[in-house]
Scaffold this motif. Structure first.
Motif, PDB file in Angstrom:
ATOM      1  N   TYR A 202       0.816  -1.215   0.000  1.00  0.00           N
ATOM      2  CA  TYR A 202       0.000   0.000   0.000  1.00  0.00           C
ATOM      3  C   TYR A 202       0.849   1.263   0.000  1.00  0.00           C
ATOM      4  O   TYR A 202       0.338   2.355  -0.204  1.00  0.00           O
ATOM      5  CB  TYR A 202      -0.965   0.009   1.194  1.00  0.00           C
ATOM      6  CG  TYR A 202      -0.294  -0.150   2.536  1.00  0.00           C
ATOM      7  CD1 TYR A 202       0.278   0.939   3.191  1.00  0.00           C
ATOM      8  CD2 TYR A 202      -0.236  -1.396   3.140  1.00  0.00           C
ATOM      9  CE1 TYR A 202       0.900   0.793   4.407  1.00  0.00           C
ATOM     10  CE2 TYR A 202       0.383  -1.552   4.373  1.00  0.00           C
ATOM     11  CZ  TYR A 202       0.943  -0.460   5.002  1.00  0.00           C
ATOM     12  OH  TYR A 202       1.561  -0.621   6.213  1.00  0.00           O
ATOM     13  N   GLU A 203       2.160   1.140   0.224  1.00  0.00           N
ATOM     14  CA  GLU A 203       3.035   2.309   0.237  1.00  0.00           C
ATOM     15  C   GLU A 203       3.860   2.456  -1.041  1.00  0.00           C
ATOM     16  O   GLU A 203       4.675   3.363  -1.130  1.00  0.00           O
ATOM     17  CB  GLU A 203       3.996   2.240   1.430  1.00  0.00           C
ATOM     18  CG  GLU A 203       3.328   2.473   2.753  1.00  0.00           C
ATOM     19  CD  GLU A 203       4.316   2.541   3.910  1.00  0.00           C
ATOM     20  OE1 GLU A 203       5.530   2.306   3.695  1.00  0.00           O
ATOM     21  OE2 GLU A 203       3.872   2.826   5.030  1.00  0.00           O
TER      22      GLU A 203
ATOM     23  N   ARG B 133      -9.533  -5.434  -4.152  1.00  0.00           N
ATOM     24  CA  ARG B 133      -9.122  -5.454  -2.754  1.00  0.00           C
ATOM     25  C   ARG B 133     -10.242  -4.866  -1.925  1.00  0.00           C
ATOM     26  O   ARG B 133     -10.754  -3.808  -2.216  1.00  0.00           O
ATOM     27  CB  ARG B 133      -7.848  -4.638  -2.579  1.00  0.00           C
ATOM     28  CG  ARG B 133      -7.285  -4.774  -1.179  1.00  0.00           C
ATOM     29  CD  ARG B 133      -6.077  -3.929  -0.965  1.00  0.00           C
ATOM     30  NE  ARG B 133      -5.021  -4.314  -1.855  1.00  0.00           N
ATOM     31  CZ  ARG B 133      -3.938  -3.593  -2.068  1.00  0.00           C
ATOM     32  NH1 ARG B 133      -3.788  -2.446  -1.456  1.00  0.00           N
ATOM     33  NH2 ARG B 133      -3.010  -4.005  -2.891  1.00  0.00           N
TER      34      ARG B 133
ATOM     35  N   SER C  18      -9.309  -3.075   4.535  1.00  0.00           N
ATOM     36  CA  SER C  18      -8.145  -2.248   4.813  1.00  0.00           C
ATOM     37  C   SER C  18      -6.850  -2.993   4.508  1.00  0.00           C
ATOM     38  O   SER C  18      -6.741  -4.186   4.746  1.00  0.00           O
ATOM     39  CB  SER C  18      -8.115  -1.851   6.288  1.00  0.00           C
ATOM     40  OG  SER C  18      -9.226  -1.053   6.579  1.00  0.00           O
ATOM     41  N   SER C  19      -5.887  -2.246   3.998  1.00  0.00           N
ATOM     42  CA  SER C  19      -4.551  -2.778   3.820  1.00  0.00           C
ATOM     43  C   SER C  19      -3.786  -2.681   5.130  1.00  0.00           C
ATOM     44  O   SER C  19      -2.856  -3.403   5.376  1.00  0.00           O
ATOM     45  CB  SER C  19      -3.801  -1.997   2.754  1.00  0.00           C
ATOM     46  OG  SER C  19      -4.452  -2.103   1.530  1.00  0.00           O
ATOM     47  N   ARG C  20      -4.146  -1.720   5.936  1.00  0.00           N
ATOM     48  CA  ARG C  20      -3.566  -1.535   7.262  1.00  0.00           C
ATOM     49  C   ARG C  20      -4.605  -0.822   8.095  1.00  0.00           C
ATOM     50  O   ARG C  20      -5.531  -0.203   7.568  1.00  0.00           O
ATOM     51  CB  ARG C  20      -2.259  -0.760   7.183  1.00  0.00           C
ATOM     52  CG  ARG C  20      -2.440   0.648   6.660  1.00  0.00           C
ATOM     53  CD  ARG C  20      -1.135   1.395   6.633  1.00  0.00           C
ATOM     54  NE  ARG C  20      -1.401   2.686   6.011  1.00  0.00           N
ATOM     55  CZ  ARG C  20      -0.598   3.703   6.081  1.00  0.00           C
ATOM     56  NH1 ARG C  20       0.530   3.592   6.712  1.00  0.00           N
ATOM     57  NH2 ARG C  20      -0.897   4.827   5.504  1.00  0.00           N
TER      58      ARG C  20
ATOM     59  N   ARG D 129      -6.765   2.527   7.126  1.00  0.00           N
ATOM     60  CA  ARG D 129      -6.597   2.858   5.716  1.00  0.00           C
ATOM     61  C   ARG D 129      -7.506   1.947   4.893  1.00  0.00           C
ATOM     62  O   ARG D 129      -7.430   0.748   4.989  1.00  0.00           O
ATOM     63  CB  ARG D 129      -5.152   2.670   5.288  1.00  0.00           C
ATOM     64  CG  ARG D 129      -4.941   2.978   3.816  1.00  0.00           C
ATOM     65  CD  ARG D 129      -3.498   2.667   3.434  1.00  0.00           C
ATOM     66  NE  ARG D 129      -3.338   2.744   2.014  1.00  0.00           N
ATOM     67  CZ  ARG D 129      -2.705   3.733   1.389  1.00  0.00           C
ATOM     68  NH1 ARG D 129      -2.186   4.709   2.070  1.00  0.00           N
ATOM     69  NH2 ARG D 129      -2.588   3.723   0.084  1.00  0.00           N
TER      70      ARG D 129
ATOM     71  N   THR E 286      -8.932   0.946   0.919  1.00  0.00           N
ATOM     72  CA  THR E 286      -8.521   1.035  -0.480  1.00  0.00           C
ATOM     73  C   THR E 286      -9.690   0.772  -1.389  1.00  0.00           C
ATOM     74  O   THR E 286     -10.692   0.245  -0.994  1.00  0.00           O
ATOM     75  CB  THR E 286      -7.399   0.028  -0.793  1.00  0.00           C
ATOM     76  OG1 THR E 286      -7.850  -1.265  -0.428  1.00  0.00           O
ATOM     77  CG2 THR E 286      -6.143   0.387  -0.055  1.00  0.00           C
TER      78      THR E 286
END
Length: 133
Positions: A35-36, A123, A126-128, A131, A133
């Motif tokens: 995600y980054e 997706r 949350s990816s984290r 957060r 997406t």
């Protein structure tokens, strides 16, 4: 230790087994924060992020409906994991075409192959923490 009829009873005890082994340090954990970062592979309606371990590679892909993941001249077999129930795939490899449902694990052979995702892969969640997406 073993019954006399057990073949293991006739084996010599290993000298190495009786010696204590000193603990060895392990390398720290590596991880990919997909995600980054931007995807490393883009094309055929798919975006793929890659991260590698010592002797393997993990790829995470987001695929548009009808998008595909082609592999040409793949030297090794590889694994497709479809963790979502509603993610069917069409697999083509070695002249065969197979349709699989979601919640599947498929091992693809070396050589040319193509994975097509008719519904795509989106997706969810949350990816984290904190957060979406």
């Amino acid at each position: 230790m073993y019954d006399p009829s057990d073949p293991r009873s006739r084996m010599a005890a290993s000298a190495a087994a009786s010696k204590a082994v000193a603990p060895q340090a392990f390398a720290g954990a590596d991880y990919g924060l997909f995600y980054e970062m931007a995807p490393q592979v883009v094309g055929d309606g798919a975006r793929t992020w890659l991260t590698r371990g010592q002797n393997f590679l993990v790829a995470q892909s987001e695929v548009d409906a009808g998008g595909s993941l082609p592999r040409a001249g793949q030297a090794d077999e590889y694994v497709l994991l479809l963790p979502d129930r509603d993610t069917p795939a069409v697999i083509e490899a070695n002249g065969e075409r197979v349709e699989v449902d979601g919640f599947s694990l498929v091992i693809l052979p070396p050589g040319d192959s193509r994975i097509t995702l008719p519904k795509g892969v989106v997706r969810r969640g949350s990816s984290r923490p904190g957060r979406t997406t």
